[in-house]
Write an enzyme that holds these catalytic residues in place. Structure first.
Site, PDB file in Angstrom:
ATOM      1  N   LEU A 197       0.831  -1.212   0.000  1.00 26.94           N
ATOM      2  CA  LEU A 197       0.000   0.000   0.000  1.00 26.94           C
ATOM      3  C   LEU A 197       0.862   1.257   0.000  1.00 26.94           C
ATOM      4  O   LEU A 197       0.537   2.242  -0.679  1.00 26.94           O
ATOM      5  CB  LEU A 197      -0.926  -0.013   1.231  1.00 26.94           C
ATOM      6  CG  LEU A 197      -1.752   1.250   1.453  1.00 26.94           C
ATOM      7  CD1 LEU A 197      -2.702   1.511   0.274  1.00 26.94           C
ATOM      8  CD2 LEU A 197      -2.519   1.164   2.769  1.00 26.94           C
ATOM      9  N   ASP A 245      12.045   3.514   4.506  1.00 33.33           N
ATOM     10  CA  ASP A 245      11.798   2.074   4.660  1.00 33.33           C
ATOM     11  C   ASP A 245      13.033   1.405   5.251  1.00 33.33           C
ATOM     12  O   ASP A 245      14.142   1.928   5.147  1.00 33.33           O
ATOM     13  CB  ASP A 245      11.454   1.452   3.292  1.00 33.33           C
ATOM     14  CG  ASP A 245      10.487   0.270   3.425  1.00 33.33           C
ATOM     15  OD1 ASP A 245      10.806  -0.663   4.177  1.00 33.33           O
ATOM     16  OD2 ASP A 245       9.430   0.286   2.768  1.00 33.33           O
ATOM     17  N   ASP A 297      14.102   3.138  10.018  1.00 31.81           N
ATOM     18  CA  ASP A 297      13.500   2.084  10.836  1.00 31.81           C
ATOM     19  C   ASP A 297      12.607   2.787  11.850  1.00 31.81           C
ATOM     20  O   ASP A 297      13.100   3.467  12.757  1.00 31.81           O
ATOM     21  CB  ASP A 297      14.589   1.265  11.542  1.00 31.81           C
ATOM     22  CG  ASP A 297      13.996   0.081  12.301  1.00 31.81           C
ATOM     23  OD1 ASP A 297      12.801   0.134  12.655  1.00 31.81           O
ATOM     24  OD2 ASP A 297      14.732  -0.893  12.533  1.00 31.81           O
ATOM     25  N   VAL A 298      11.294   2.628  11.698  1.00 32.97           N
ATOM     26  CA  VAL A 298      10.369   3.412  12.523  1.00 32.97           C
ATOM     27  C   VAL A 298      10.448   3.049  14.003  1.00 32.97           C
ATOM     28  O   VAL A 298       9.910   3.775  14.845  1.00 32.97           O
ATOM     29  CB  VAL A 298       8.908   3.288  12.023  1.00 32.97           C
ATOM     30  CG1 VAL A 298       8.764   3.807  10.601  1.00 32.97           C
ATOM     31  CG2 VAL A 298       8.385   1.859  12.148  1.00 32.97           C
ATOM     32  N   SER A 330      -6.408   0.182  10.494  1.00 35.36           N
ATOM     33  CA  SER A 330      -6.968  -1.007   9.837  1.00 35.36           C
ATOM     34  C   SER A 330      -8.333  -1.311  10.439  1.00 35.36           C
ATOM     35  O   SER A 330      -8.560  -1.089  11.643  1.00 35.36           O
ATOM     36  CB  SER A 330      -6.053  -2.214  10.059  1.00 35.36           C
ATOM     37  OG  SER A 330      -6.714  -3.401   9.665  1.00 35.36           O
ATOM     38  N   TYR A 342      -1.673  -7.248  16.238  1.00 37.31           N
ATOM     39  CA  TYR A 342      -1.814  -6.301  15.119  1.00 37.31           C
ATOM     40  C   TYR A 342      -3.077  -5.461  15.314  1.00 37.31           C
ATOM     41  O   TYR A 342      -3.046  -4.228  15.221  1.00 37.31           O
ATOM     42  CB  TYR A 342      -1.871  -7.091  13.805  1.00 37.31           C
ATOM     43  CG  TYR A 342      -2.194  -6.276  12.576  1.00 37.31           C
ATOM     44  CD1 TYR A 342      -1.178  -5.704  11.804  1.00 37.31           C
ATOM     45  CD2 TYR A 342      -3.517  -6.086  12.163  1.00 37.31           C
ATOM     46  CE1 TYR A 342      -1.481  -4.955  10.669  1.00 37.31           C
ATOM     47  CE2 TYR A 342      -3.820  -5.353  11.032  1.00 37.31           C
ATOM     48  CZ  TYR A 342      -2.803  -4.789  10.287  1.00 37.31           C
ATOM     49  OH  TYR A 342      -3.105  -4.056   9.164  1.00 37.31           O
ATOM     50  N   LYS A 351      -3.460  -1.369  16.038  1.00 36.05           N
ATOM     51  CA  LYS A 351      -4.203  -0.472  15.138  1.00 36.05           C
ATOM     52  C   LYS A 351      -5.298   0.277  15.896  1.00 36.05           C
ATOM     53  O   LYS A 351      -5.564   1.451  15.622  1.00 36.05           O
ATOM     54  CB  LYS A 351      -4.799  -1.270  13.972  1.00 36.05           C
ATOM     55  CG  LYS A 351      -3.756  -1.837  13.018  1.00 36.05           C
ATOM     56  CD  LYS A 351      -2.978  -0.740  12.313  1.00 36.05           C
ATOM     57  CE  LYS A 351      -1.999  -1.291  11.291  1.00 36.05           C
ATOM     58  NZ  LYS A 351      -1.257  -0.233  10.580  1.00 36.05           N
TER      59      LYS A 351
HETATM   60  N1  LIG Z   1      -2.932  -5.032   2.938  1.00 36.43           N
HETATM   61  C1  LIG Z   1      -4.146  -4.809   3.477  1.00 36.43           C
HETATM   62  O1  LIG Z   1      -5.164  -5.412   3.092  1.00 36.43           O
HETATM   63  C2  LIG Z   1      -4.277  -3.798   4.598  1.00 36.43           C
HETATM   64  C3  LIG Z   1      -5.524  -3.604   5.187  1.00 36.43           C
HETATM   65  C4  LIG Z   1      -5.652  -2.675   6.219  1.00 36.43           C
HETATM   66  C5  LIG Z   1      -4.560  -1.937   6.629  1.00 36.43           C
HETATM   67  N2  LIG Z   1      -3.356  -2.146   6.040  1.00 36.43           N
HETATM   68  C6  LIG Z   1      -2.231  -1.327   6.512  1.00 36.43           C
HETATM   69  O2  LIG Z   1      -1.588  -0.735   5.398  1.00 36.43           O
HETATM   70  C7  LIG Z   1      -0.194  -0.540   5.686  1.00 36.43           C
HETATM   71  C8  LIG Z   1       0.647  -1.212   4.598  1.00 36.43           C
HETATM   72  O3  LIG Z   1       0.329  -2.585   4.591  1.00 36.43           O
HETATM   73  P1  LIG Z   1       0.853  -3.553   3.428  1.00 36.43           P
HETATM   74  O4  LIG Z   1      -0.139  -4.639   3.304  1.00 36.43           O
HETATM   75  O5  LIG Z   1       1.211  -2.742   2.242  1.00 36.43           O
HETATM   76  O6  LIG Z   1       2.178  -4.155   4.129  1.00 36.43           O
HETATM   77  P2  LIG Z   1       3.540  -4.635   3.459  1.00 36.43           P
HETATM   78  O7  LIG Z   1       4.097  -5.648   4.399  1.00 36.43           O
HETATM   79  O8  LIG Z   1       3.329  -5.029   2.035  1.00 36.43           O
HETATM   80  O9  LIG Z   1       4.450  -3.331   3.493  1.00 36.43           O
HETATM   81  C9  LIG Z   1       4.925  -2.816   4.698  1.00 36.43           C
HETATM   82  C10 LIG Z   1       6.138  -1.941   4.416  1.00 36.43           C
HETATM   83  O10 LIG Z   1       6.627  -1.484   5.684  1.00 36.43           O
HETATM   84  C11 LIG Z   1       8.038  -1.692   5.707  1.00 36.43           C
HETATM   85  N3  LIG Z   1       8.477  -1.860   7.092  1.00 36.43           N
HETATM   86  C12 LIG Z   1       8.338  -2.953   7.897  1.00 36.43           C
HETATM   87  N4  LIG Z   1       8.931  -2.727   9.082  1.00 36.43           N
HETATM   88  C13 LIG Z   1       9.450  -1.463   9.029  1.00 36.43           C
HETATM   89  C14 LIG Z   1      10.180  -0.660   9.941  1.00 36.43           C
HETATM   90  N5  LIG Z   1      10.533  -1.113  11.173  1.00 36.43           N
HETATM   91  N6  LIG Z   1      10.534   0.593   9.561  1.00 36.43           N
HETATM   92  C15 LIG Z   1      10.222   1.054   8.329  1.00 36.43           C
HETATM   93  N7  LIG Z   1       9.545   0.333   7.414  1.00 36.43           N
HETATM   94  C16 LIG Z   1       9.163  -0.915   7.768  1.00 36.43           C
HETATM   95  C17 LIG Z   1       8.285  -2.930   4.857  1.00 36.43           C
HETATM   96  O11 LIG Z   1       9.623  -2.998   4.423  1.00 36.43           O
HETATM   97  C18 LIG Z   1       7.287  -2.682   3.726  1.00 36.43           C
HETATM   98  O12 LIG Z   1       7.847  -1.877   2.709  1.00 36.43           O
HETATM   99  C19 LIG Z   1       0.030  -1.132   7.064  1.00 36.43           C
HETATM  100  O13 LIG Z   1      -0.052  -0.121   8.046  1.00 36.43           O
HETATM  101  C20 LIG Z   1      -1.117  -2.102   7.225  1.00 36.43           C
HETATM  102  O14 LIG Z   1      -1.425  -2.365   8.563  1.00 36.43           O
HETATM  103  C21 LIG Z   1      -3.173  -3.046   5.033  1.00 36.43           C
END
Ligand SMILES: NC(=O)c1ccc[n+]([C@@H]2O[C@H](COP(=O)([O-])OP(=O)(O)OC[C@H]3O[C@@H](n4cnc5c(N)ncnc54)[C@H](O)[C@@H]3O)[C@@H](O)[C@H]2O)c1
Length: 252
Positions: A21, A40, A66-67, A144, A158, A162
Protein backbone atom coordinates in the site's frame (compact mmCIF):
# COMPACT_ATOMS: atom_id res chain seq x y z
CA UNK A 1 -17.03 24.77 -7.63
CA UNK A 2 -14.72 24.09 -4.67
CA UNK A 3 -11.17 23.29 -5.79
CA UNK A 4 -9.02 20.84 -3.82
CA UNK A 5 -5.40 21.96 -3.52
CA UNK A 6 -2.96 19.34 -4.82
CA UNK A 7 0.64 18.77 -3.77
CA UNK A 8 1.81 22.30 -4.56
CA UNK A 9 5.42 21.12 -4.42
CA UNK A 10 5.08 20.17 -0.75
CA UNK A 11 7.20 17.34 0.69
CA UNK A 12 5.70 14.07 1.95
CA UNK A 13 7.37 11.28 3.94
CA UNK A 14 5.78 7.83 3.55
CA UNK A 15 7.03 5.22 6.02
CA UNK A 16 7.18 1.70 4.64
CA UNK A 17 6.70 3.29 1.22
CA UNK A 18 8.84 0.80 -0.68
CA UNK A 19 6.17 -1.84 -1.23
CA UNK A 20 2.49 -2.73 -0.87
CA UNK A 21 0.00 0.00 0.00
CA UNK A 22 2.82 2.41 0.85
CA UNK A 23 4.15 2.24 -2.72
CA UNK A 24 0.68 3.10 -4.05
CA UNK A 25 0.54 6.07 -1.68
CA UNK A 26 3.99 7.19 -2.87
CA UNK A 27 2.85 6.95 -6.52
CA UNK A 28 -0.37 8.89 -5.83
CA UNK A 29 1.39 11.68 -3.90
CA UNK A 30 4.03 11.94 -6.63
CA UNK A 31 1.30 12.16 -9.29
CA UNK A 32 -0.38 14.86 -7.18
CA UNK A 33 2.73 17.05 -7.34
CA UNK A 34 4.45 16.24 -4.03
CA UNK A 35 8.13 15.59 -3.61
CA UNK A 36 8.23 12.27 -1.81
CA UNK A 37 10.62 10.67 0.68
CA UNK A 38 10.22 6.90 0.78
CA UNK A 39 11.31 5.80 4.26
CA UNK A 40 11.80 2.07 4.66
CA UNK A 41 13.97 -0.59 6.27
CA UNK A 42 13.92 -2.57 3.02
CA UNK A 43 15.96 -0.27 0.83
CA UNK A 44 15.96 -2.35 -2.39
CA UNK A 45 12.24 -1.85 -3.01
CA UNK A 46 12.35 1.78 -1.89
CA UNK A 47 15.27 2.59 -4.20
CA UNK A 48 13.71 0.77 -7.17
CA UNK A 49 10.46 2.70 -6.73
CA UNK A 50 12.32 6.00 -6.42
CA UNK A 51 14.29 5.25 -9.61
CA UNK A 52 11.12 4.22 -11.43
CA UNK A 53 9.32 7.47 -10.58
CA UNK A 54 12.23 9.87 -10.79
CA UNK A 55 15.62 8.61 -11.94
CA UNK A 56 17.24 11.98 -11.15
CA UNK A 57 16.23 11.90 -7.47
CA UNK A 58 14.93 15.44 -7.65
CA UNK A 59 11.33 14.63 -6.71
CA UNK A 60 11.44 11.15 -5.15
CA UNK A 61 14.11 9.83 -2.78
CA UNK A 62 14.54 6.61 -0.84
CA UNK A 63 15.77 7.19 2.71
CA UNK A 64 16.69 4.55 5.30
CA UNK A 65 14.17 4.65 8.14
CA UNK A 66 13.50 2.08 10.84
CA UNK A 67 10.37 3.41 12.52
CA UNK A 68 11.26 1.56 15.74
CA UNK A 69 14.05 4.09 16.24
CA UNK A 70 12.99 7.62 17.24
CA UNK A 71 16.41 8.98 16.21
CA UNK A 72 15.88 7.64 12.70
CA UNK A 73 12.90 10.01 12.31
CA UNK A 74 15.11 12.87 13.49
CA UNK A 75 17.70 11.91 10.85
CA UNK A 76 15.05 11.88 8.08
CA UNK A 77 13.77 15.31 9.13
CA UNK A 78 17.37 16.59 8.95
CA UNK A 79 17.89 14.90 5.58
CA UNK A 80 14.83 16.71 4.20
CA UNK A 81 16.28 20.13 5.02
CA UNK A 82 17.58 20.68 1.48
CA UNK A 83 14.03 20.16 0.21
CA UNK A 84 12.82 22.80 2.67
CA UNK A 85 11.55 20.31 5.27
CA UNK A 86 8.60 17.91 5.53
CA UNK A 87 4.95 18.97 5.12
CA UNK A 88 3.13 15.63 5.20
CA UNK A 89 3.82 12.43 7.17
CA UNK A 90 2.10 9.17 6.24
CA UNK A 91 2.64 6.57 8.99
CA UNK A 92 2.16 3.45 6.87
CA UNK A 93 4.91 0.99 7.90
CA UNK A 94 3.65 -2.09 9.72
CA UNK A 95 4.19 -5.79 10.10
CA UNK A 96 1.24 -8.16 9.85
CA UNK A 97 1.65 -11.49 11.65
CA UNK A 98 -1.36 -13.82 11.73
CA UNK A 99 -0.42 -15.93 14.76
CA UNK A 100 -3.50 -17.19 16.68
CA UNK A 101 -4.11 -15.25 19.88
CA UNK A 102 -3.10 -17.98 22.34
CA UNK A 103 0.16 -18.68 20.50
CA UNK A 104 1.58 -15.15 20.46
CA UNK A 105 4.85 -15.09 22.41
CA UNK A 106 6.26 -12.02 24.21
CA UNK A 107 8.92 -11.26 21.58
CA UNK A 108 6.40 -11.29 18.74
CA UNK A 109 3.96 -9.15 20.73
CA UNK A 110 6.69 -6.59 21.43
CA UNK A 111 7.88 -6.65 17.80
CA UNK A 112 4.40 -5.79 16.52
CA UNK A 113 3.96 -2.98 19.05
CA UNK A 114 7.42 -1.60 18.23
CA UNK A 115 6.71 -1.22 14.51
CA UNK A 116 2.93 -0.71 14.38
CA UNK A 117 2.41 1.51 17.43
CA UNK A 118 5.72 2.90 18.75
CA UNK A 119 6.73 3.68 15.15
CA UNK A 120 3.82 5.98 14.29
CA UNK A 121 3.89 7.39 17.85
CA UNK A 122 7.47 8.60 17.44
CA UNK A 123 6.71 9.67 13.87
CA UNK A 124 3.92 11.91 15.20
CA UNK A 125 6.19 13.25 17.96
CA UNK A 126 9.25 14.01 15.86
CA UNK A 127 7.70 15.07 12.55
CA UNK A 128 4.82 16.74 14.45
CA UNK A 129 7.30 18.95 16.35
CA UNK A 130 8.95 19.81 13.03
CA UNK A 131 5.54 20.70 11.54
CA UNK A 132 4.66 22.77 14.61
CA UNK A 133 7.66 24.95 13.87
CA UNK A 134 6.26 25.47 10.36
CA UNK A 135 2.69 26.08 11.59
CA UNK A 136 1.28 23.81 8.90
CA UNK A 137 1.20 20.17 8.02
CA UNK A 138 -0.65 16.92 7.72
CA UNK A 139 -0.18 13.58 9.50
CA UNK A 140 -2.06 10.55 8.23
CA UNK A 141 -1.92 7.28 10.15
CA UNK A 142 -2.71 4.05 8.31
CA UNK A 143 -4.87 2.05 10.71
CA UNK A 144 -6.97 -1.01 9.84
CA UNK A 145 -10.51 -2.30 10.08
CA UNK A 146 -8.95 -5.02 12.26
CA UNK A 147 -8.49 -2.32 14.90
CA UNK A 148 -12.25 -1.67 14.90
CA UNK A 149 -13.71 -5.17 14.57
CA UNK A 150 -10.82 -7.46 15.50
CA UNK A 151 -9.10 -9.13 12.61
CA UNK A 152 -10.27 -12.48 11.30
CA UNK A 153 -6.96 -13.08 9.51
CA UNK A 154 -4.51 -10.70 11.18
CA UNK A 155 -3.32 -11.28 14.75
CA UNK A 156 -4.71 -9.85 18.00
CA UNK A 157 -1.49 -7.89 18.58
CA UNK A 158 -1.81 -6.30 15.12
CA UNK A 159 -5.47 -5.41 15.73
CA UNK A 160 -4.74 -4.01 19.20
CA UNK A 161 -1.90 -1.84 17.86
CA UNK A 162 -4.20 -0.47 15.14
CA UNK A 163 -6.96 0.29 17.66
CA UNK A 164 -4.41 2.16 19.77
CA UNK A 165 -3.18 4.02 16.69
CA UNK A 166 -6.69 5.37 16.07
CA UNK A 167 -6.71 6.61 19.67
CA UNK A 168 -3.27 8.20 19.33
CA UNK A 169 -4.58 9.99 16.25
CA UNK A 170 -7.03 11.84 18.52
CA UNK A 171 -4.32 12.67 21.08
CA UNK A 172 -2.01 14.18 18.48
CA UNK A 173 -4.90 15.98 16.75
CA UNK A 174 -5.60 17.75 20.07
CA UNK A 175 -1.90 18.33 20.78
CA UNK A 176 -1.46 20.13 17.46
CA UNK A 177 -4.83 21.89 17.54
CA UNK A 178 -4.66 25.50 16.38
CA UNK A 179 -1.24 25.08 14.79
CA UNK A 180 -2.35 24.41 11.21
CA UNK A 181 -1.52 20.72 11.60
CA UNK A 182 -4.16 18.05 11.19
CA UNK A 183 -3.78 14.44 12.32
CA UNK A 184 -6.11 11.83 10.86
CA UNK A 185 -6.27 8.10 10.23
CA UNK A 186 -7.60 5.96 7.43
CA UNK A 187 -8.85 2.50 8.26
CA UNK A 188 -8.77 0.16 5.28
CA UNK A 189 -10.49 -3.19 5.05
CA UNK A 190 -8.99 -6.06 3.05
CA UNK A 191 -7.12 -4.77 0.01
CA UNK A 192 -6.37 -6.47 -3.27
CA UNK A 193 -2.58 -6.60 -2.92
CA UNK A 194 -0.16 -9.36 -3.97
CA UNK A 195 0.80 -10.03 -0.33
CA UNK A 196 -2.86 -10.48 0.62
CA UNK A 197 -3.45 -12.85 -2.31
CA UNK A 198 -0.34 -14.82 -1.32
CA UNK A 199 -1.44 -15.09 2.32
CA UNK A 200 -4.87 -16.62 1.72
CA UNK A 201 -6.30 -19.33 -0.56
CA UNK A 202 -8.26 -17.87 -3.52
CA UNK A 203 -11.57 -19.43 -2.33
CA UNK A 204 -11.18 -17.82 1.11
CA UNK A 205 -10.53 -14.43 -0.46
CA UNK A 206 -13.54 -14.83 -2.74
CA UNK A 207 -15.71 -15.68 0.26
CA UNK A 208 -14.43 -12.61 2.16
CA UNK A 209 -15.13 -10.38 -0.86
CA UNK A 210 -18.59 -11.86 -1.43
CA UNK A 211 -19.58 -11.16 2.18
CA UNK A 212 -18.69 -7.45 1.86
CA UNK A 213 -21.39 -4.92 0.87
CA UNK A 214 -18.99 -3.79 -1.89
CA UNK A 215 -18.79 -7.38 -3.18
CA UNK A 216 -15.08 -6.96 -3.75
CA UNK A 217 -11.82 -6.22 -2.00
CA UNK A 218 -10.53 -2.66 -1.92
CA UNK A 219 -8.01 -1.34 -4.40
CA UNK A 220 -4.91 0.21 -2.82
CA UNK A 221 -5.38 3.18 -5.16
CA UNK A 222 -8.68 3.90 -3.36
CA UNK A 223 -6.86 4.22 -0.02
CA UNK A 224 -4.11 6.28 -1.65
CA UNK A 225 -6.76 8.67 -3.03
CA UNK A 226 -8.14 9.24 0.48
CA UNK A 227 -4.62 9.86 1.80
CA UNK A 228 -4.06 12.48 -0.94
CA UNK A 229 -7.33 14.17 0.01
CA UNK A 230 -6.42 14.30 3.71
CA UNK A 231 -2.94 15.56 2.79
CA UNK A 232 -4.37 18.47 0.82
CA UNK A 233 -3.98 21.96 2.27
CA UNK A 234 -7.73 22.33 1.57
CA UNK A 235 -8.58 19.85 4.34
CA UNK A 236 -7.78 21.92 7.43
CA UNK A 237 -11.14 21.29 9.16
CA UNK A 238 -10.79 17.50 9.30
CA UNK A 239 -8.71 16.43 12.28
CA UNK A 240 -8.79 13.57 14.78
CA UNK A 241 -10.90 11.60 12.31
CA UNK A 242 -10.66 8.03 11.12
CA UNK A 243 -11.96 7.48 7.60
CA UNK A 244 -13.28 3.96 7.04
CA UNK A 245 -12.35 2.58 3.62
CA UNK A 246 -13.69 -0.93 3.86
CA UNK A 247 -16.39 -1.57 1.26
CA UNK A 248 -19.05 -1.23 3.96
CA UNK A 249 -17.81 -4.14 6.07
CA UNK A 250 -17.74 -2.05 9.24
CA UNK A 251 -20.39 0.66 9.46
CA UNK A 252 -20.46 2.99 12.47
N1 LIG B 1 -2.93 -5.03 2.94
C1 LIG B 1 -4.15 -4.81 3.48
O1 LIG B 1 -5.16 -5.41 3.09
C2 LIG B 1 -4.28 -3.80 4.60
C3 LIG B 1 -5.52 -3.60 5.19
C4 LIG B 1 -5.65 -2.68 6.22
C5 LIG B 1 -4.56 -1.94 6.63
N2 LIG B 1 -3.36 -2.15 6.04
C6 LIG B 1 -2.23 -1.33 6.51
O2 LIG B 1 -1.59 -0.73 5.40
C7 LIG B 1 -0.19 -0.54 5.69
C8 LIG B 1 0.65 -1.21 4.60
O3 LIG B 1 0.33 -2.59 4.59
P1 LIG B 1 0.85 -3.55 3.43
O4 LIG B 1 -0.14 -4.64 3.30
O5 LIG B 1 1.21 -2.74 2.24
O6 LIG B 1 2.18 -4.16 4.13
P2 LIG B 1 3.54 -4.64 3.46
O7 LIG B 1 4.10 -5.65 4.40
O8 LIG B 1 3.33 -5.03 2.03
O9 LIG B 1 4.45 -3.33 3.49
C9 LIG B 1 4.93 -2.82 4.70
C10 LIG B 1 6.14 -1.94 4.42
O10 LIG B 1 6.63 -1.48 5.68
C11 LIG B 1 8.04 -1.69 5.71
N3 LIG B 1 8.48 -1.86 7.09
C12 LIG B 1 8.34 -2.95 7.90
N4 LIG B 1 8.93 -2.73 9.08
C13 LIG B 1 9.45 -1.46 9.03
C14 LIG B 1 10.18 -0.66 9.94
N5 LIG B 1 10.53 -1.11 11.17
N6 LIG B 1 10.53 0.59 9.56
C15 LIG B 1 10.22 1.05 8.33
N7 LIG B 1 9.55 0.33 7.41
C16 LIG B 1 9.16 -0.91 7.77
C17 LIG B 1 8.29 -2.93 4.86
O11 LIG B 1 9.62 -3.00 4.42
C18 LIG B 1 7.29 -2.68 3.73
O12 LIG B 1 7.85 -1.88 2.71
C19 LIG B 1 0.03 -1.13 7.06
O13 LIG B 1 -0.05 -0.12 8.05
C20 LIG B 1 -1.12 -2.10 7.22
O14 LIG B 1 -1.43 -2.36 8.56
C21 LIG B 1 -3.17 -3.05 5.03
Amino acid sequence: MIGIARGEDRVALVTGGGSGLGAHIVRALHADGYRVLIGDVAMDGAKALARDLDAGGERVRAVPLDVRDKRAFVAVVEAAADWGGIDVLVNNAAITPTTPVMLIEPDEFDAVMAVNLRGPFFGCQVVGEHLRGRRAGRIINIASQAGQMGGTVTGAHYAAAKAALMLLTKFFAREFGGTGITVNAVSPGALDLPAVRAALPAERLQAIAAAMPSGRLGHPEEVAAAVCLLASSSMGYVTGATWDINGGTFMR
